[in-house]
Write a protein that holds these residues in place. Structure first.
Motif, PDB file in Angstrom:
ATOM      1  N   ASN A  81       1.754   4.262  -2.490  1.00  0.00           N
ATOM      2  CA  ASN A  81       2.407   3.754  -3.695  1.00  0.00           C
ATOM      3  C   ASN A  81       1.573   4.011  -4.953  1.00  0.00           C
ATOM      4  O   ASN A  81       0.407   4.393  -4.891  1.00  0.00           O
ATOM      5  CB  ASN A  81       2.698   2.260  -3.546  1.00  0.00           C
ATOM      6  N   GLU A  82       2.178   3.726  -6.097  1.00  0.00           N
ATOM      7  CA  GLU A  82       1.610   4.128  -7.385  1.00  0.00           C
ATOM      8  C   GLU A  82       0.240   3.521  -7.675  1.00  0.00           C
ATOM      9  O   GLU A  82      -0.696   4.243  -8.037  1.00  0.00           O
ATOM     10  CB  GLU A  82       2.582   3.747  -8.510  1.00  0.00           C
ATOM     11  N   GLN A  83       0.074   2.205  -7.526  1.00  0.00           N
ATOM     12  CA  GLN A  83      -1.207   1.602  -7.889  1.00  0.00           C
ATOM     13  C   GLN A  83      -2.337   2.017  -6.959  1.00  0.00           C
ATOM     14  O   GLN A  83      -3.403   2.433  -7.417  1.00  0.00           O
ATOM     15  CB  GLN A  83      -1.095   0.079  -7.952  1.00  0.00           C
ATOM     16  N   PRO A  84      -2.176   1.903  -5.636  1.00  0.00           N
ATOM     17  CA  PRO A  84      -3.255   2.393  -4.771  1.00  0.00           C
ATOM     18  C   PRO A  84      -3.517   3.881  -4.942  1.00  0.00           C
ATOM     19  O   PRO A  84      -4.666   4.330  -4.834  1.00  0.00           O
ATOM     20  CB  PRO A  84      -2.777   2.051  -3.358  1.00  0.00           C
ATOM     21  N   ARG A  85      -2.477   4.662  -5.221  1.00  0.00           N
ATOM     22  CA  ARG A  85      -2.658   6.090  -5.500  1.00  0.00           C
ATOM     23  C   ARG A  85      -3.599   6.285  -6.695  1.00  0.00           C
ATOM     24  O   ARG A  85      -4.516   7.115  -6.661  1.00  0.00           O
ATOM     25  CB  ARG A  85      -1.298   6.721  -5.790  1.00  0.00           C
ATOM     26  N   ALA A  86      -3.378   5.494  -7.741  1.00  0.00           N
ATOM     27  CA  ALA A  86      -4.194   5.612  -8.951  1.00  0.00           C
ATOM     28  C   ALA A  86      -5.620   5.123  -8.722  1.00  0.00           C
ATOM     29  O   ALA A  86      -6.545   5.552  -9.419  1.00  0.00           O
ATOM     30  CB  ALA A  86      -3.547   4.828 -10.088  1.00  0.00           C
ATOM     31  N   LEU A 105       0.820  -1.213   0.000  1.00  0.00           N
ATOM     32  CA  LEU A 105       0.000   0.000   0.000  1.00  0.00           C
ATOM     33  C   LEU A 105       0.852   1.260   0.000  1.00  0.00           C
ATOM     34  O   LEU A 105       0.593   2.191  -0.757  1.00  0.00           O
ATOM     35  CB  LEU A 105      -0.930   0.013   1.214  1.00  0.00           C
ATOM     36  N   CYS A 106       1.875   1.294   0.831  1.00  0.00           N
ATOM     37  CA  CYS A 106       2.668   2.511   0.978  1.00  0.00           C
ATOM     38  C   CYS A 106       4.152   2.198   0.913  1.00  0.00           C
ATOM     39  O   CYS A 106       4.558   1.029   0.938  1.00  0.00           O
ATOM     40  CB  CYS A 106       2.294   3.245   2.268  1.00  0.00           C
ATOM     41  N   PRO A 107       4.994   3.221   0.821  1.00  0.00           N
ATOM     42  CA  PRO A 107       6.439   2.994   0.657  1.00  0.00           C
ATOM     43  C   PRO A 107       7.135   2.331   1.832  1.00  0.00           C
ATOM     44  O   PRO A 107       8.344   2.087   1.759  1.00  0.00           O
ATOM     45  CB  PRO A 107       6.980   4.420   0.433  1.00  0.00           C
ATOM     46  N   ARG A 108       6.415   1.999   2.881  1.00  0.00           N
ATOM     47  CA  ARG A 108       7.042   1.272   3.988  1.00  0.00           C
ATOM     48  C   ARG A 108       7.274  -0.196   3.630  1.00  0.00           C
ATOM     49  O   ARG A 108       8.182  -0.834   4.155  1.00  0.00           O
ATOM     50  CB  ARG A 108       6.172   1.355   5.242  1.00  0.00           C
ATOM     51  N   PHE A 109       6.414  -0.748   2.796  1.00  0.00           N
ATOM     52  CA  PHE A 109       6.535  -2.140   2.373  1.00  0.00           C
ATOM     53  C   PHE A 109       6.721  -3.067   3.577  1.00  0.00           C
ATOM     54  O   PHE A 109       7.676  -3.851   3.646  1.00  0.00           O
ATOM     55  CB  PHE A 109       7.701  -2.314   1.393  1.00  0.00           C
ATOM     56  N   CYS A 110       5.808  -2.984   4.529  1.00  0.00           N
ATOM     57  CA  CYS A 110       5.909  -3.812   5.732  1.00  0.00           C
ATOM     58  C   CYS A 110       5.871  -5.290   5.354  1.00  0.00           C
ATOM     59  O   CYS A 110       5.022  -5.727   4.568  1.00  0.00           O
ATOM     60  CB  CYS A 110       4.774  -3.487   6.689  1.00  0.00           C
ATOM     61  N   LYS A 111       6.795  -6.066   5.904  1.00  0.00           N
ATOM     62  CA  LYS A 111       6.924  -7.494   5.623  1.00  0.00           C
ATOM     63  C   LYS A 111       6.508  -8.248   6.883  1.00  0.00           C
ATOM     64  O   LYS A 111       7.181  -8.163   7.912  1.00  0.00           O
ATOM     65  CB  LYS A 111       8.357  -7.818   5.205  1.00  0.00           C
ATOM     66  N   LEU A 112       5.414  -8.995   6.790  1.00  0.00           N
ATOM     67  CA  LEU A 112       4.745  -9.485   7.985  1.00  0.00           C
ATOM     68  C   LEU A 112       4.691 -11.013   8.058  1.00  0.00           C
ATOM     69  O   LEU A 112       4.427 -11.685   7.064  1.00  0.00           O
ATOM     70  CB  LEU A 112       3.316  -8.931   8.035  1.00  0.00           C
ATOM     71  N   GLN A 113       4.904 -11.498   9.263  1.00  0.00           N
ATOM     72  CA  GLN A 113       4.607 -12.887   9.589  1.00  0.00           C
ATOM     73  C   GLN A 113       3.135 -12.976   9.991  1.00  0.00           C
ATOM     74  O   GLN A 113       2.488 -11.970  10.265  1.00  0.00           O
ATOM     75  CB  GLN A 113       5.491 -13.364  10.752  1.00  0.00           C
ATOM     76  N   GLU A 114       2.605 -14.209  10.034  1.00  0.00           N
ATOM     77  CA  GLU A 114       1.212 -14.388  10.411  1.00  0.00           C
ATOM     78  C   GLU A 114       0.937 -13.758  11.771  1.00  0.00           C
ATOM     79  O   GLU A 114       1.689 -13.952  12.733  1.00  0.00           O
ATOM     80  CB  GLU A 114       0.861 -15.885  10.451  1.00  0.00           C
ATOM     81  N   GLY A 115      -0.127 -12.940  11.828  1.00  0.00           N
ATOM     82  CA  GLY A 115      -0.524 -12.294  13.076  1.00  0.00           C
ATOM     83  C   GLY A 115       0.100 -10.940  13.319  1.00  0.00           C
ATOM     84  O   GLY A 115      -0.317 -10.222  14.234  1.00  0.00           O
ATOM     85  N   GLN A 116       1.101 -10.569  12.533  1.00  0.00           N
ATOM     86  CA  GLN A 116       1.740  -9.265  12.723  1.00  0.00           C
ATOM     87  C   GLN A 116       0.947  -8.152  12.044  1.00  0.00           C
ATOM     88  O   GLN A 116       0.245  -8.370  11.052  1.00  0.00           O
ATOM     89  CB  GLN A 116       3.163  -9.289  12.162  1.00  0.00           C
ATOM     90  N   ARG A 117       1.106  -6.937  12.583  1.00  0.00           N
ATOM     91  CA  ARG A 117       0.494  -5.741  12.012  1.00  0.00           C
ATOM     92  C   ARG A 117       1.573  -4.867  11.385  1.00  0.00           C
ATOM     93  O   ARG A 117       2.722  -4.870  11.825  1.00  0.00           O
ATOM     94  CB  ARG A 117      -0.236  -4.929  13.084  1.00  0.00           C
ATOM     95  N   GLY A 118       1.194  -4.096  10.383  1.00  0.00           N
ATOM     96  CA  GLY A 118       2.096  -3.107   9.829  1.00  0.00           C
ATOM     97  C   GLY A 118       2.261  -1.937  10.769  1.00  0.00           C
ATOM     98  O   GLY A 118       1.556  -1.824  11.783  1.00  0.00           O
ATOM     99  N   LEU A 119       3.172  -1.029  10.436  1.00  0.00           N
ATOM    100  CA  LEU A 119       3.384   0.139  11.284  1.00  0.00           C
ATOM    101  C   LEU A 119       2.099   0.949  11.432  1.00  0.00           C
ATOM    102  O   LEU A 119       1.855   1.550  12.473  1.00  0.00           O
ATOM    103  CB  LEU A 119       4.487   1.025  10.706  1.00  0.00           C
ATOM    104  N   CYS A 120       1.252   0.943  10.413  1.00  0.00           N
ATOM    105  CA  CYS A 120       0.004   1.714  10.465  1.00  0.00           C
ATOM    106  C   CYS A 120      -0.955   1.177  11.506  1.00  0.00           C
ATOM    107  O   CYS A 120      -1.917   1.863  11.878  1.00  0.00           O
ATOM    108  CB  CYS A 120      -0.674   1.724   9.097  1.00  0.00           C
ATOM    109  N   PHE A 121      -0.754  -0.073  11.948  1.00  0.00           N
ATOM    110  CA  PHE A 121      -1.540  -0.753  12.973  1.00  0.00           C
ATOM    111  C   PHE A 121      -2.838  -1.350  12.443  1.00  0.00           C
ATOM    112  O   PHE A 121      -3.314  -2.355  12.958  1.00  0.00           O
ATOM    113  CB  PHE A 121      -1.861   0.194  14.146  1.00  0.00           C
TER     114      PHE A 121
END
Length: 362
Positions: free
Chosen positions: A166-171, A24-40
């Motif tokens: 990021n570009e696609q969600p922005r569009a 979604l955004c330039p953070r590109f959060c890489k998550l294991q099962e059950g983890q949240r991105g920085l956005c929460f």
């Protein structure tokens, strides 16, 4: 779409190491099962990225549209405002940190399906619905559904955002908005890295996309923080870029910082700093530069870009003199004023009215 609190999303992909990357955004959060991105609010669940706060809000309030701030989008009209929780930037100076930095779902007290919000806006006499208080980028799917429901009833959709996407969600997102205010927090990558844990370039790309690839009305806010982004050099660079990359008709709001969140040791922005920033923007040929978060009638009012006459007088969020012809032209010289205007200004005034949607229409 059925009203629920957790929905699937599309901006992600699987990585070779078993993690799932949010795109979604330039953070590109890489998550294991059950983890949240920085956005929460976006999390990995059942090997996909889900939005965990669909249909939930931290509260609704009717505001003047000028409070977003949008000075050239149907001035004087009412906007039904709401946000959710979380944010995808980590601004040390966040002015809405109690919402944007929330990690508690108790913050999301109000449940509302998109159609409920649109009907409430219509019944309450609101010209628009605004996604604000925290960034709608992180609850994009919910915001888009609300925007579609609003458009079915002739209600405008307004996004107040930092533009970190990021570009696609922005569009996918911004062409569905009728107006956008982008918070351009500074004009150096160093500022974004030190104080926001982000980068400048994606925000500039978002601004250019909105201005040149959508029909949304665009305004920009720059929160000026003493000692951090208030130098003449940075203000000259920012103003020059706006005029060159976006054009002189994009309104630019210079807003005053107040000590908050993790920067309580930084003083308030002096009014003279805002006036200096406004003058610099005007020197670069920007037609509409404003001061905000301070009582400054001149800095908050709109003037003709050609003859300099007063077009819209503002005292905080209260409108005074109105010298626009019904077509949005200056009554004195006929020059068009950039923006979206009705023949007459709205009459909402400066009121801020909290709303419980469960009570609307009852």
């Amino acid at each position: 779409m059925k009203h629920t609190e957790v929905i699937s999303t599309r901006y992600w992909h699987n990585l070779a190491d078993g993690r799932v990357q949010c795109d979604l955004c330039p953070r590109f959060c890489k998550l294991q099962e059950g983890q949240r991105g920085l956005c929460f609010v976006r999390a990995r669940q059942d090997d996909q990225i889900v939005l965990t706060t669909y249909g939930r809000s931290s509260g609704f309030c009717i505001d003047p549209i000028e409070k977003k701030p949008l000075n050239h989008f149907y001035p004087g009209t009412a906007v039904l405002s709401f946000g959710t929780a979380g944010c995808n930037l980590s601004c040390r100076f966040c002015q809405n940190w109690d919402i944007s930095k929330s990690r508690e779902f108790d913050t999301l007290a109000d449940a509302a399906a998109p159609q409920t919000i649109a009907r409430a806006a219509q019944e309450l006499g609101c010209r628009s619905v605004a996604f604000t208080y925290n960034d709608p980028v992180i609850f994009l799917e919910y915001a888009l559904d609300v925007a579609r429901a609003c458009h079915e009833l002739g209600i405008n959709a307004v996004a107040v955002t930092a533009g970190y996407i990021n570009e696609q969600p922005r569009a996918d997102f911004f062409p569905q908005m009728d107006a956008v205010n982008v918070d351009l927090k500074g004009f150096s990558d160093d500022f974004y890295q030190r104080l926001c844990a982000g980068h400048l370039q994606p925000v500039l790309e978002t601004l250019q996309f909105i201005r040149h690839e959508t029909d949304a009305w665009l305004e920009i806010t720059n929160l000026i923080i003493p000692g951090h982004n208030d130098s003449d050099a940075e203000l000259h660079a920012l103003s020059a870029w706006v005029v060159e990359a976006l054009g002189p008709d994009v309104p630019l709001h210079f807003s005053a910082f107040h000590p908050d969140y993790k920067m309580r040791d930084v003083p308030r922005t002096p009014p003279d700093t805002l006036s200096r920033a406004r003058r610099i923007a005007q020197e670069h040929g920007l037609h509409y530069a404003y001061t905000g978060n301070v009582h400054d009638r001149r800095g908050g009012s709109t003037y003709c870009s050609s003859c300099g006459e007063l077009l819209i007088a503002r005292d905080w969020y209260t409108l005074g003199a109105w010298n626009l012809a019904p077509q949005g032209n200056c009554r004195f010289c006929g020059t068009p004023c950039a923006g979206r205007f009705d023949a007459h200004p709205g009459k909402w005034g400066a009121r801020r009215q909290p709303v419980q949607l469960a009570h609307v229409g009852s």
